[in-house]
Scaffold this motif. Structure first.
Motif, PDB file in Angstrom:
ATOM      1  N   UNK A  32       1.914   6.322  -7.349  1.00  0.00           N
ATOM      2  CA  UNK A  32       0.951   7.240  -7.960  1.00  0.00           C
ATOM      3  C   UNK A  32       1.527   8.649  -8.055  1.00  0.00           C
ATOM      4  N   UNK A  33       2.280   9.037  -7.037  1.00  0.00           N
ATOM      5  CA  UNK A  33       2.877  10.373  -7.047  1.00  0.00           C
ATOM      6  C   UNK A  33       4.001  10.444  -8.081  1.00  0.00           C
ATOM      7  N   UNK A  34       4.847   9.428  -8.123  1.00  0.00           N
ATOM      8  CA  UNK A  34       5.932   9.431  -9.101  1.00  0.00           C
ATOM      9  C   UNK A  34       5.398   9.402 -10.534  1.00  0.00           C
ATOM     10  N   UNK A  35       4.320   8.682 -10.746  1.00  0.00           N
ATOM     11  CA  UNK A  35       3.705   8.699 -12.079  1.00  0.00           C
ATOM     12  C   UNK A  35       3.189  10.098 -12.412  1.00  0.00           C
ATOM     13  N   UNK A  36       2.607  10.746 -11.424  1.00  0.00           N
ATOM     14  CA  UNK A  36       2.115  12.118 -11.593  1.00  0.00           C
ATOM     15  C   UNK A  36       3.249  13.054 -11.990  1.00  0.00           C
ATOM     16  N   UNK A  37       4.456  12.791 -11.473  1.00  0.00           N
ATOM     17  CA  UNK A  37       5.594  13.675 -11.705  1.00  0.00           C
ATOM     18  C   UNK A  37       6.462  13.263 -12.899  1.00  0.00           C
ATOM     19  N   UNK A  38       6.042  12.238 -13.644  1.00  0.00           N
ATOM     20  CA  UNK A  38       6.764  11.930 -14.870  1.00  0.00           C
ATOM     21  C   UNK A  38       7.298  10.532 -15.063  1.00  0.00           C
ATOM     22  N   UNK A  39       7.240   9.687 -14.049  1.00  0.00           N
ATOM     23  CA  UNK A  39       7.696   8.305 -14.232  1.00  0.00           C
ATOM     24  C   UNK A  39       6.776   7.588 -15.217  1.00  0.00           C
ATOM     25  N   UNK A  40       7.345   6.865 -16.153  1.00  0.00           N
ATOM     26  CA  UNK A  40       6.537   6.117 -17.117  1.00  0.00           C
ATOM     27  C   UNK A  40       6.180   4.726 -16.609  1.00  0.00           C
ATOM     28  N   UNK A  41       6.938   4.234 -15.627  1.00  0.00           N
ATOM     29  CA  UNK A  41       6.638   2.922 -15.055  1.00  0.00           C
ATOM     30  C   UNK A  41       7.265   2.842 -13.675  1.00  0.00           C
TER      31      UNK A  41
ATOM     32  N   UNK B 270       6.879  17.761  -1.808  1.00  0.00           N
ATOM     33  CA  UNK B 270       5.438  17.519  -1.782  1.00  0.00           C
ATOM     34  C   UNK B 270       5.017  17.119  -0.366  1.00  0.00           C
ATOM     35  N   UNK B 271       3.971  17.724   0.180  1.00  0.00           N
ATOM     36  CA  UNK B 271       3.542  17.388   1.544  1.00  0.00           C
ATOM     37  C   UNK B 271       3.141  15.923   1.702  1.00  0.00           C
ATOM     38  N   UNK B 272       2.761  15.286   0.617  1.00  0.00           N
ATOM     39  CA  UNK B 272       2.421  13.860   0.701  1.00  0.00           C
ATOM     40  C   UNK B 272       3.636  13.022   1.040  1.00  0.00           C
ATOM     41  N   UNK B 273       4.825  13.524   0.687  1.00  0.00           N
ATOM     42  CA  UNK B 273       6.075  12.831   0.990  1.00  0.00           C
ATOM     43  C   UNK B 273       6.280  12.700   2.499  1.00  0.00           C
ATOM     44  N   UNK B 274       5.973  13.763   3.228  1.00  0.00           N
ATOM     45  CA  UNK B 274       6.134  13.732   4.675  1.00  0.00           C
ATOM     46  C   UNK B 274       5.237  12.675   5.305  1.00  0.00           C
ATOM     47  N   UNK B 275       4.034  12.578   4.779  1.00  0.00           N
ATOM     48  CA  UNK B 275       3.109  11.578   5.314  1.00  0.00           C
ATOM     49  C   UNK B 275       3.609  10.171   5.030  1.00  0.00           C
ATOM     50  N   UNK B 276       4.121   9.953   3.807  1.00  0.00           N
ATOM     51  CA  UNK B 276       4.666   8.641   3.469  1.00  0.00           C
ATOM     52  C   UNK B 276       5.894   8.325   4.316  1.00  0.00           C
TER      53      UNK B 276
ATOM     54  N   UNK C  22       6.205 -10.036  -8.876  1.00  0.00           N
ATOM     55  CA  UNK C  22       5.689  -8.663  -8.978  1.00  0.00           C
ATOM     56  C   UNK C  22       4.748  -8.335  -7.823  1.00  0.00           C
ATOM     57  N   UNK C  23       4.920  -7.137  -7.282  1.00  0.00           N
ATOM     58  CA  UNK C  23       4.040  -6.638  -6.221  1.00  0.00           C
ATOM     59  C   UNK C  23       3.229  -5.463  -6.748  1.00  0.00           C
ATOM     60  N   UNK C  24       3.900  -4.585  -7.508  1.00  0.00           N
ATOM     61  CA  UNK C  24       3.262  -3.437  -8.147  1.00  0.00           C
ATOM     62  C   UNK C  24       3.891  -3.244  -9.524  1.00  0.00           C
TER      63      UNK C  24
ATOM     64  N   UNK D  42       0.836  -1.209   0.000  1.00  0.00           N
ATOM     65  CA  UNK D  42       0.000   0.000   0.000  1.00  0.00           C
ATOM     66  C   UNK D  42       0.869   1.258   0.000  1.00  0.00           C
ATOM     67  N   UNK D  43       1.895   1.252   0.835  1.00  0.00           N
ATOM     68  CA  UNK D  43       2.808   2.392   0.905  1.00  0.00           C
ATOM     69  C   UNK D  43       3.455   2.643  -0.463  1.00  0.00           C
ATOM     70  N   UNK D  44       3.927   1.573  -1.109  1.00  0.00           N
ATOM     71  CA  UNK D  44       4.581   1.699  -2.411  1.00  0.00           C
ATOM     72  C   UNK D  44       3.601   2.136  -3.489  1.00  0.00           C
ATOM     73  N   UNK D  45       2.369   1.669  -3.419  1.00  0.00           N
ATOM     74  CA  UNK D  45       1.358   2.058  -4.402  1.00  0.00           C
ATOM     75  C   UNK D  45       1.042   3.545  -4.290  1.00  0.00           C
ATOM     76  N   UNK D  46       0.956   4.041  -3.054  1.00  0.00           N
ATOM     77  CA  UNK D  46       0.704   5.471  -2.859  1.00  0.00           C
ATOM     78  C   UNK D  46       1.857   6.307  -3.427  1.00  0.00           C
ATOM     79  N   UNK D  47       3.093   5.859  -3.179  1.00  0.00           N
ATOM     80  CA  UNK D  47       4.258   6.575  -3.700  1.00  0.00           C
ATOM     81  C   UNK D  47       4.320   6.486  -5.221  1.00  0.00           C
TER      82      UNK D  47
END
Length: 237
Positions: free
Chosen positions: A28-37, A89-95, A233-235, A21-26
């Motif tokens: 989503x943010x990395x994809x938002x910022x430009x990661x293709x996979x 990103x403030x979401x980083x602090x929460x993660x 594979x996990x994610x 769950x932690x990795x999935x949340x992270x």
């Protein structure tokens, strides 16, 4: 070719779902910022080594499982920009406040893709490796890989990627150089092989090991210090 940010971590087995769950949340943010996979894989067939291994690389405890993970970006510039955004990103602090593993023992770094053979098949299993290669042997290493990759693809692999150290920092507790006991002139190769399933992977390796094309007269690196293992594979975002 893609720019790769590769990570290896040790996660308590009991925290597998919390980590997913932690990795999935992270992711989503990395994809938002430009990661293709964004890929996270969970240790399945991770052998002990006589000199080096994945467990030693991150000082894993008996109850911990190895995670082999990577982010793919279209370029280093996009990766650097994504990391700047992520850190502010403030979401980083929460993660960061809810990490279900010891981040101080995680090893990470940036790598430039050199070889990437992709048959576009679905990933169901991954073989991951870390290899110490003398800088002067870079061309020889990738020439050898270019000869071996078609054999792996012929025997069932759907993608084979070799990447070369670009930005691999020294760590206080663990790092890539320590993982493979790299000497001063050696660079880290972060590589992986994708298979459609573990069954195909197991059958593929049986064929690979008996294929004479897989054996070179000389290896341009110390194979005894290569770190390797198999992962589920996990994610895969």
């Amino acid at each position: 070719m893609a720019y790769i940010e590769g990570r290896v971590a040790a996660v308590p087995a009991a925290n597998k779902e919390a980590y997913r769950k932690h990795a999935a949340d992270a992711a989503a943010i990395f994809r938002e910022f430009g990661a293709t996979r964004v890929v996270e894989t969970w240790g399945d067939d991770v052998p002990d080594g006589t000199i080096t291994d994945f467990k030693g690389a991150v000082k894993a405890k008996p109850d911990e499982i190895i995670v082999f993970a990577w982010h793919e970006y279209p370029s280093k510039e996009v990766a650097d920009a994504a990391n700047e955004k992520f850190m502010s990103d403030p979401r980083m602090k929460q993660l960061g406040a809810t990490m279900p593993y010891d981040g101080m023992r995680m090893i990470f770094g940036g790598f430039t893709s050199v070889l990437d053979e992709n048959a576009k098949g679905k990933m169901g299993y991954v073989d991951g490796s870390l290899v110490p290669v003398p800088a002067s042997n870079k061309a020889a290493y990738h020439e050898l890989s270019a000869k071996l990759i078609p054999v792996l693809m012929e025997h069932g692999a759907t993608r084979v990627v070799d990447t070369w150290e670009d930005n691999v920092p020294d760590g206080k507790i663990t790092d890539y150089k320590g993982a493979v006991k790299a000497s001063g002139d050696e660079k880290i190769v972060y590589s992986w092989i994708e298979w459609p399933s573990k069954a195909v992977r197991d059958a593929g390796w049986e064929k690979v090991f008996t294929d004479p094309r897989m054996y070179a007269d000389a290896e341009p690196y110390d194979n005894k210090r290569r770190v390797h293992g198999g992962f589920m594979p996990l994610i895969d975002a």
